[in-house]
Design an enzyme around this catalytic site. Sequence first.
Site, PDB file in Angstrom:
ATOM      1  N   ASP A 102      33.452  44.278  35.835  1.00  0.00           N
ATOM      2  CA  ASP A 102      32.967  44.713  37.138  1.00  0.00           C
ATOM      3  C   ASP A 102      31.912  45.782  36.903  1.00  0.00           C
ATOM      4  O   ASP A 102      32.080  46.650  36.047  1.00  0.00           O
ATOM      5  CB  ASP A 102      34.148  45.328  37.925  1.00  0.00           C
ATOM      6  CG  ASP A 102      34.240  44.814  39.336  1.00  0.00           C
ATOM      7  OD1 ASP A 102      33.284  45.007  40.094  1.00  0.00           O
ATOM      8  OD2 ASP A 102      35.296  44.237  39.673  1.00  0.00           O
ATOM      9  N   ASP A 204      29.529  44.655  42.119  1.00  0.00           N
ATOM     10  CA  ASP A 204      30.201  45.087  43.343  1.00  0.00           C
ATOM     11  C   ASP A 204      29.190  45.320  44.475  1.00  0.00           C
ATOM     12  O   ASP A 204      28.151  45.955  44.264  1.00  0.00           O
ATOM     13  CB  ASP A 204      30.945  46.391  43.024  1.00  0.00           C
ATOM     14  CG  ASP A 204      31.896  46.825  44.097  1.00  0.00           C
ATOM     15  OD1 ASP A 204      32.881  46.105  44.324  1.00  0.00           O
ATOM     16  OD2 ASP A 204      31.662  47.888  44.708  1.00  0.00           O
ATOM     17  N   GLU A 270      28.896  40.182  44.430  1.00  0.00           N
ATOM     18  CA  GLU A 270      29.799  40.175  45.585  1.00  0.00           C
ATOM     19  C   GLU A 270      28.951  40.252  46.849  1.00  0.00           C
ATOM     20  O   GLU A 270      28.307  41.253  47.115  1.00  0.00           O
ATOM     21  CB  GLU A 270      30.758  41.370  45.531  1.00  0.00           C
ATOM     22  CG  GLU A 270      31.803  41.294  46.629  1.00  0.00           C
ATOM     23  CD  GLU A 270      32.428  42.623  47.018  1.00  0.00           C
ATOM     24  OE1 GLU A 270      33.402  42.603  47.750  1.00  0.00           O
ATOM     25  OE2 GLU A 270      31.908  43.680  46.608  1.00  0.00           O
ATOM     26  N   HIS A 332      41.086  40.677  45.065  1.00  0.00           N
ATOM     27  CA  HIS A 332      41.872  41.896  45.254  1.00  0.00           C
ATOM     28  C   HIS A 332      41.625  42.571  46.601  1.00  0.00           C
ATOM     29  O   HIS A 332      42.166  43.649  46.836  1.00  0.00           O
ATOM     30  CB  HIS A 332      41.546  42.861  44.111  1.00  0.00           C
ATOM     31  CG  HIS A 332      40.117  43.292  44.145  1.00  0.00           C
ATOM     32  ND1 HIS A 332      39.083  42.411  43.874  1.00  0.00           N
ATOM     33  CD2 HIS A 332      39.534  44.456  44.489  1.00  0.00           C
ATOM     34  CE1 HIS A 332      37.938  43.044  44.031  1.00  0.00           C
ATOM     35  NE2 HIS A 332      38.178  44.284  44.388  1.00  0.00           N
ATOM     36  N   ASP A 333      40.803  41.967  47.439  1.00  0.00           N
ATOM     37  CA  ASP A 333      40.512  42.554  48.749  1.00  0.00           C
ATOM     38  C   ASP A 333      41.073  41.727  49.898  1.00  0.00           C
ATOM     39  O   ASP A 333      40.941  42.126  51.056  1.00  0.00           O
ATOM     40  CB  ASP A 333      38.986  42.653  48.963  1.00  0.00           C
ATOM     41  CG  ASP A 333      38.325  43.609  48.002  1.00  0.00           C
ATOM     42  OD1 ASP A 333      38.965  44.604  47.605  1.00  0.00           O
ATOM     43  OD2 ASP A 333      37.143  43.366  47.636  1.00  0.00           O
TER      44      ASP A 333
HETATM   45  C1  GLC Z   1      34.138  45.852  46.810  1.00  0.00           C
HETATM   46  C2  GLC Z   1      35.415  45.786  46.039  1.00  0.00           C
HETATM   47  C3  GLC Z   1      36.443  46.604  46.773  1.00  0.00           C
HETATM   48  C4  GLC Z   1      35.967  48.040  46.836  1.00  0.00           C
HETATM   49  C5  GLC Z   1      34.577  48.118  47.440  1.00  0.00           C
HETATM   50  C6  GLC Z   1      33.942  49.447  47.166  1.00  0.00           C
HETATM   51  O1  GLC Z   1      34.242  45.246  48.060  1.00  0.00           O
HETATM   52  O2  GLC Z   1      35.799  44.465  45.851  1.00  0.00           O
HETATM   53  O3  GLC Z   1      37.702  46.540  46.173  1.00  0.00           O
HETATM   54  O4  GLC Z   1      36.857  48.808  47.582  1.00  0.00           O
HETATM   55  O5  GLC Z   1      33.697  47.164  46.921  1.00  0.00           O
HETATM   56  O6  GLC Z   1      33.578  49.539  45.817  1.00  0.00           O
END
Ligand code: GLC
Length: 538
Positions: A102, A204, A270, A332-333
């Site tokens: 990541d 991210d 992402e 994980h979200d």
């Molecule tokens: C992304 C991650 C998430 C995190 C956010 C801030 O959406 O997947 O888990 O809280 O970014 O970094």
Amino acid sequence: MMQSLNLHWWQCGAVYQIYPRSFKDTTGNGVGDLQGVIEKLDYLYALGIDALWLSPFYPSPMADFGYDVADYCDVDSLFGDLATFDRLVKGAHDRGLKIIIDWVPNHTSDQHPWFVESRSRRDNPKRDWYIWRDPAPDGGLPNNWGSFFGGPAWTYDALTGQYYLHQFCKEQPELNWRNPEVKAAMFDTLRFWMERGVDGFRMDVIGLIIKDKDLRDNPPNPDAPPDLPANDLFGRLLQVYNMDQDDVHPVIREIRGVLDEYDDRCGIGELWGPLDRWVKYYGEDGDELHLPFNFRLMDGMAWDAGQMRAVVDSMEAALPDFAWPNYVLGNHDRTRLATRFGGEAQARVAAMLLLTLRGAPTIYYGEEIGMADVPIPPEKIQDPQGVNLGPERTRDVCRTPMQWDAGPNAGFSPPGVETWLPLAADYATRNVAALTADPKSILTLYRRLLGLRRTRPTLCSGAYRAVDVAHDDVYVYYRAVFGERYLIALNFAAEPRALAIPNETAGRILLSTHLDREEAVSLDALTLRANEGVIIAL
Ligand code: GLC
């Protein structure tokens, strides 16, 4: 003879996401670590995945469980150290597995030395590395943006009398990617990890790194649900000026340029915007991200064959020739797929869908054993999103410890240790050891599906074409290349369905989600049982 296309590892490889806190604890502190991942490499290899993606393991105060990075070039002592990481890379590479890490470019931790400097004085050389603004003329916030985690996206810093921008926790100040020094420093962090053997990056919230130059107010969201928590300012606005700006694309091309300094590395982003905004991240001719993550089968999807097909068809139609598809059903979200889609019966069909669509699939740890969301008692909620926006928004539910065996702590932590999040109530039966021994388990299904993708690459790379059938709760599609053809038929209904496949007479079932039939079938009268999916060789 089967021919194959000449593909990159990231095109056909199945990616397996590991949330390091929750995979395997070898130190007995209730939190997973990198040594734990090393100890499970044989498991991952046998499962048949091709690459691991590790959620953040960087030094971090853990305000957002590692997505608040205090040093981009090290490992938090909670998880190990750089030497452990190097052993993990070697262990993975020895088994032919790629490593994706990541990369969190939009924001750092407020404890990162860059931010400590930046906030110290208005004339500090790193002041402009972050996004600082004066209060509005009335003394209020610089604009109306909200944080994803509730409240405004700005925090006032009395020391220097300005606000800084953070669209997540206030401990996650956002970097100013319009500053060339920030870009250079962040590009070096990519090189640091590529030198250590990292094969790819999951980037991210990459669509957030460039904001509107003037930081204009976002317009109100006319479709905001009426029951949003009072502090959910984010949900009340349309995300117009804070993400997916046109001028993010030249920056992504620069990031791609850094990846291209090394052989065959992969950039995954992402991104959640609408299709027309999302597809732009492939670049005009494939010069941006290799894979903008495609969450379209996850976000807001019901268990509905027609809706799934419509999403896949529209995405396939929107992709230019150079763009390679990919699919994600959980991370994980988000609510785990077994919970979202109904239960294990649906999770099996979803697995067959994920692993037989064209492109690169990503599996979230625990999906292969059918893990569901675990209810978290309110006093145990840790995720800042749950703490700030209410228990129903907590992401802890999908981050619980991996279930390895029926022993104490599911084999995740040593006996007697309190795990950082509670274990699932059903771990004594739903665990890797028990399901490995069961030839009809969902874990066996994942192994078989991943094995078939390897031996029959048409399932990964062949052309996709959906087929109209009489029942709209059955999703049927072809995968074909070089004359090799497969038909995938997925019954989303909780009852049997009988189908006639137009223009086909016979085929052979290679795999059923029930794992109990491999047989010749006639396609003018094909019966699928309730929630049964099949792969048929033609
Ligand atoms: C992304 C991650 C998430 C995190 C956010 C801030 O959406 O997947 O888990 O809280 O970014 O970094």
